[in-house]
Design a protein around this motif. Sequence first.
Motif, PDB file in Angstrom:
ATOM      1  N   ASP A  42      75.508 -73.019  63.279  1.00 51.63           N
ATOM      2  CA  ASP A  42      75.052 -72.770  61.886  1.00 51.63           C
ATOM      3  C   ASP A  42      76.216 -72.945  61.231  1.00 51.63           C
ATOM      4  N   VAL A  43      76.245 -73.330  59.910  1.00 55.31           N
ATOM      5  CA  VAL A  43      77.035 -73.675  58.735  1.00 55.31           C
ATOM      6  C   VAL A  43      76.719 -72.942  57.380  1.00 55.31           C
ATOM      7  N   ILE A  54      85.262 -78.256  47.529  1.00 57.45           N
ATOM      8  CA  ILE A  54      84.196 -77.993  48.220  1.00 57.45           C
ATOM      9  C   ILE A  54      83.585 -76.555  47.582  1.00 57.45           C
ATOM     10  N   VAL A  55      82.284 -76.636  47.516  1.00 60.05           N
ATOM     11  CA  VAL A  55      81.533 -75.745  47.213  1.00 60.05           C
ATOM     12  C   VAL A  55      80.518 -75.189  48.336  1.00 60.05           C
ATOM     13  N   GLN A  56      80.828 -73.670  48.592  1.00 62.59           N
ATOM     14  CA  GLN A  56      80.278 -73.351  49.796  1.00 62.59           C
ATOM     15  C   GLN A  56      79.306 -71.905  49.508  1.00 62.59           C
ATOM     16  N   GLN A  57      78.391 -71.806  50.049  1.00 62.54           N
ATOM     17  CA  GLN A  57      77.478 -70.534  50.206  1.00 62.54           C
ATOM     18  C   GLN A  57      78.301 -69.281  50.340  1.00 62.54           C
ATOM     19  N   HIS A  58      78.279 -68.478  49.666  1.00 61.23           N
ATOM     20  CA  HIS A  58      78.913 -67.249  50.110  1.00 61.23           C
ATOM     21  C   HIS A  58      78.102 -66.097  50.626  1.00 61.23           C
ATOM     22  N   TYR A  59      78.591 -65.797  51.883  1.00 63.99           N
ATOM     23  CA  TYR A  59      77.840 -64.652  52.422  1.00 63.99           C
ATOM     24  C   TYR A  59      78.603 -63.474  52.802  1.00 63.99           C
ATOM     25  N   SER A  60      77.962 -62.427  52.620  1.00 64.84           N
ATOM     26  CA  SER A  60      78.539 -61.268  53.103  1.00 64.84           C
ATOM     27  C   SER A  60      78.492 -60.850  54.643  1.00 64.84           C
ATOM     28  N   LEU A 100      81.624 -66.259  60.607  1.00 63.73           N
ATOM     29  CA  LEU A 100      81.172 -65.063  59.596  1.00 63.73           C
ATOM     30  C   LEU A 100      79.990 -64.617  60.322  1.00 63.73           C
ATOM     31  N   ARG A 101      79.879 -63.350  60.723  1.00 64.11           N
ATOM     32  CA  ARG A 101      78.646 -62.611  61.293  1.00 64.11           C
ATOM     33  C   ARG A 101      78.107 -62.073  60.053  1.00 64.11           C
ATOM     34  N   THR A 102      76.961 -62.551  59.528  1.00 68.22           N
ATOM     35  CA  THR A 102      76.285 -62.202  58.381  1.00 68.22           C
ATOM     36  C   THR A 102      75.574 -60.798  58.721  1.00 68.22           C
ATOM     37  N   HIS A 103      75.189 -59.751  57.568  1.00 68.76           N
ATOM     38  CA  HIS A 103      74.607 -58.724  57.785  1.00 68.76           C
ATOM     39  C   HIS A 103      73.391 -58.795  58.380  1.00 68.76           C
TER      40      HIS A 103
END
Lengths: 89, 357
Positions: B140-141, B198-204, B270-273
């Motif tokens: 997953d990216v 590069i434009v990349q979706q931001h995740y918390s 990144l492990r998202t919430h």
Amino acid sequence: MNVERLRELAISDTGFVFDPYSGFTFSVNETGRFMLQALKAGHAAEAVAAQLAEAFDLTPSDDPSRDVHEFILMLREQQLLPHDDDREG
Amino acid sequence: MRSSPTVAVTGLNATDNPGPGVAVLRALRAAPDFHGRLVGLAYDSLDPGIYHQPLGLSAAYLIPYPSQGLEAMRERLFEIHRQTPFDVLIPTLDSELPSMIALEPELAAKGVHLYLPTREQFDLRSKARLAELGARAGLDVPETRVLSDVRELYDVHKDVPYPFMVKGVFYGAVKVNAVDEAVHAWHQTVAKWGLPVIVQQHYSGEEYDIVAVGDGRGGLIGAVPMKKMLLTDKGKGWAGVAVKDPTLIEMTERFMAASHWRGPCEVEVLRTHEGRSLLLEVNPRFPAWTFLSAGAGQNLPWAVARLALGDAVAPMRDFKAGTMFVRISLDQVTSIDRFEQIASTGAITFEKEKDPP
């Protein structure tokens, strides 16, 4: 209750807890450590409440069962217990 | 197994945004089986690693910046090799890898061994090809778009909603919440790193980094995941702890299987919430916190040196979760003579001196 993640926790005598999966650390007080150890050992919530009452001389008005359930909710928020496990026992 | 090779390592800029060289050298020095000599290759005569006594460097040399071209790098490495023959070279900076990959056959002919990815492997893990890598590896990216024209930025939110990250092709990332911020970040990024952007979706969520070594055939030699506990203002880890989440190892194994990566790398996850584990990027070299791997039970720099020499290295899986690192800034006191030597001649040899560097 699936306590697989709890079994991995390193819990020191002072109540310092390290989760080797996530790297998070936190501290629990004496009753917290007692509940954590009991849940880690696989005891159901109501059994933990009874043990807690006995070990800390609590009366029914202290409502140890509520404390245990709140503690379980906190562990779920920290993803140390699965959210979809509603059995608690 | 050759226990006393001479190993040269680059990236001695141990600043608050450190290069990995000092960590790699420390790990080699800490390996019980290693009885060889260490050579430091620096880009600046004030690179702190040159003056770090506990490394026990035999010599340190200045090398030209990769931007000076392949020929300059080739000539300098060959000249250094004439003065201080070395058996293994471990480059540690992203920017020098294309040159080192290109020079690998010529260096091998001189008896200098590297353990690097191929150019194709190196390109596959570039930020611009993250989506392709994710699809290949089944990882997953974050939603990503590669843009070459600022006008594309005005519509990109239809595919990648705000907030998103504006990233340079090599380095740098800025979180933006609206188009004016995005345009500002675009110009800053292009000025520093060029196109594309590069434009990349931001995740918390929580970020985990894995230092790993691939065997070049799709297998994983070793890996140690780490959770940063303290960040600098540049977002660099100043303290961290080894963790044993099996998902992180599995993701690293998938990357290795898909890329056939040969050599060291750093996998960022990144492990998202919400519980998603997103591959953010793969850095093509050891990270600056590599010494943690040696402390936790997997001496990955020593493994790379041995692999470069052609030794068989058995896959390592055990390490001690809970092993921590905490960085320190300290002043190293040295003589102006040493600075003068490296600054004026580009080389310093320590073995003839009575005391270490």
